[in-house]
Design a protein around this motif. Structure first.
Motif, PDB file in Angstrom:
ATOM      1  N   LYS A 143      -5.843   0.123  -1.496  1.00  0.00           N
ATOM      2  CA  LYS A 143      -5.040   1.342  -1.445  1.00  0.00           C
ATOM      3  C   LYS A 143      -4.055   1.406  -2.607  1.00  0.00           C
ATOM      4  O   LYS A 143      -3.829   2.478  -3.196  1.00  0.00           O
ATOM      5  CB  LYS A 143      -4.284   1.416  -0.117  1.00  0.00           C
ATOM      6  CG  LYS A 143      -5.184   1.581   1.084  1.00  0.00           C
ATOM      7  CD  LYS A 143      -4.375   1.553   2.370  1.00  0.00           C
ATOM      8  CE  LYS A 143      -5.283   1.652   3.606  1.00  0.00           C
ATOM      9  NZ  LYS A 143      -4.499   1.546   4.867  1.00  0.00           N
ATOM     10  N   VAL A 155      -2.141   8.702  -9.505  1.00  0.00           N
ATOM     11  CA  VAL A 155      -0.774   9.198  -9.702  1.00  0.00           C
ATOM     12  C   VAL A 155      -0.755  10.133 -10.905  1.00  0.00           C
ATOM     13  O   VAL A 155      -1.281   9.818 -11.952  1.00  0.00           O
ATOM     14  CB  VAL A 155       0.193   8.020  -9.936  1.00  0.00           C
ATOM     15  CG1 VAL A 155       1.535   8.548 -10.410  1.00  0.00           C
ATOM     16  CG2 VAL A 155       0.378   7.223  -8.664  1.00  0.00           C
ATOM     17  N   ALA A 170      -3.757   4.147  -5.702  1.00  0.00           N
ATOM     18  CA  ALA A 170      -2.516   4.893  -5.934  1.00  0.00           C
ATOM     19  C   ALA A 170      -2.150   4.899  -7.410  1.00  0.00           C
ATOM     20  O   ALA A 170      -1.635   5.886  -7.928  1.00  0.00           O
ATOM     21  CB  ALA A 170      -1.385   4.291  -5.113  1.00  0.00           C
ATOM     22  N   THR A 171      -2.433   3.797  -8.111  1.00  0.00           N
ATOM     23  CA  THR A 171      -2.108   3.742  -9.548  1.00  0.00           C
ATOM     24  C   THR A 171      -3.041   4.656 -10.352  1.00  0.00           C
ATOM     25  O   THR A 171      -2.660   5.166 -11.408  1.00  0.00           O
ATOM     26  CB  THR A 171      -2.239   2.313 -10.099  1.00  0.00           C
ATOM     27  OG1 THR A 171      -3.605   1.880 -10.039  1.00  0.00           O
ATOM     28  CG2 THR A 171      -1.370   1.348  -9.325  1.00  0.00           C
ATOM     29  N   GLU A 194       2.571   4.190  -1.356  1.00  0.00           N
ATOM     30  CA  GLU A 194       2.416   4.852  -2.663  1.00  0.00           C
ATOM     31  C   GLU A 194       3.723   4.898  -3.447  1.00  0.00           C
ATOM     32  O   GLU A 194       3.728   4.710  -4.672  1.00  0.00           O
ATOM     33  CB  GLU A 194       1.879   6.275  -2.466  1.00  0.00           C
ATOM     34  CG  GLU A 194       1.566   6.984  -3.772  1.00  0.00           C
ATOM     35  CD  GLU A 194       0.910   8.331  -3.551  1.00  0.00           C
ATOM     36  OE1 GLU A 194       1.324   9.295  -4.214  1.00  0.00           O
ATOM     37  OE2 GLU A 194      -0.003   8.422  -2.697  1.00  0.00           O
ATOM     38  N   SER A 200       0.795  -1.224   0.000  1.00  0.00           N
ATOM     39  CA  SER A 200       0.000   0.000   0.000  1.00  0.00           C
ATOM     40  C   SER A 200       0.831   1.279   0.000  1.00  0.00           C
ATOM     41  O   SER A 200       0.278   2.378  -0.084  1.00  0.00           O
ATOM     42  CB  SER A 200      -0.939   0.011   1.219  1.00  0.00           C
ATOM     43  OG  SER A 200      -0.202  -0.075   2.428  1.00  0.00           O
TER      44      SER A 200
END
Length: 201
Positions: free
Chosen positions: A193, A201, A197-198, A156, A154
């Motif tokens: 999570k 971004v 994040a992907t 980032e 998770s």
């Protein structure tokens, strides 16, 4: 070097020219440059016996020039097939799988302990970790190890460095969502999570 390794060799022993001679020269030049950046662990990791062209063959084709005595010793190890076996999850589990155990439970405990060792070593790559979530749960890896895995999954910065597509996390989520284990929920949360994040971004 991987590109050159995958080029099939005809009976004459030289790379098959799918492209112009100048392209082959560029391949060789690029491989010479890259070979100077690898250490013994990296060379040994990718020296696979199932390739038609082995690392040793590539060395003979590319003829890289050693930058110092230490690198020459490394090239000699490749030539003499004496590279040390790399510490990877594949080699560690393969060696463990060749051992005999008193029972299925003893085998399961041994694999759980080895997975915990790999997680704690810090040498388990992000992709390898993502691919083996089911194994962590079915082997009974400890809650502390699962917590470490969930934290990395998770994180980032780790997600960005891994360059994984969102579907990788979704596939892993589906694969472990039905496993009855007290640690499953922690990994599912971590995957949620990670996939977010992907996206952001």
């Amino acid at each position: 070097m991987v590109t050159l390794l995958r080029m099939p060799l005809p009976q004459g022993g030289t790379p098959q020219r799918r492209s112009s001679p100048s392209s082959l020269i560029r391949y060789r030049w690029g491989c010479r440059r890259r070979s100077g950046n690898f250490d013994e662990y990296q060379f040994a990791k990718y020296d696979r016996s199932n390739l038609d062209v082995k690392l040793r063959d590539a060395l003979f084709i590319v003829h890289p020039k050693a930058k110092d005595e230490a690198q020459q010793l490394l090239f000699d190890k490749i030539t003499n097939k004496t590279l040390e076996t790399p510490y990877t999850w594949e080699t560690e589990l393969s060696a463990l799988g060749q051992q005999e155990f008193a029972s299925a439970e003893a085998k399961k405990e041994a694999f759980a302990a080895r997975w915990e060792e790999l997680v704690g070593s810090g040498k388990l790559g992000y992709m390898a970790m993502l691919r083996n979530l089911r194994n962590f749960l079915t082997c009974g890896v400890s809650g502390n190890a699962i917590e470490d895995v969930a934290h990395r999954l998770s994180d980032e910065r780790e997600v960005i460095r891994s360059r994984q597509f969102p579907f990788r996390f979704l596939s892993a989520y589906r694969e472990i969502s039905g496993i009855c284990n007290g640690n499953t929920h922690a990994l599912l949360d971590a995957l949620e999570k990670a996939v977010l994040a992907t996206i952001y971004v």
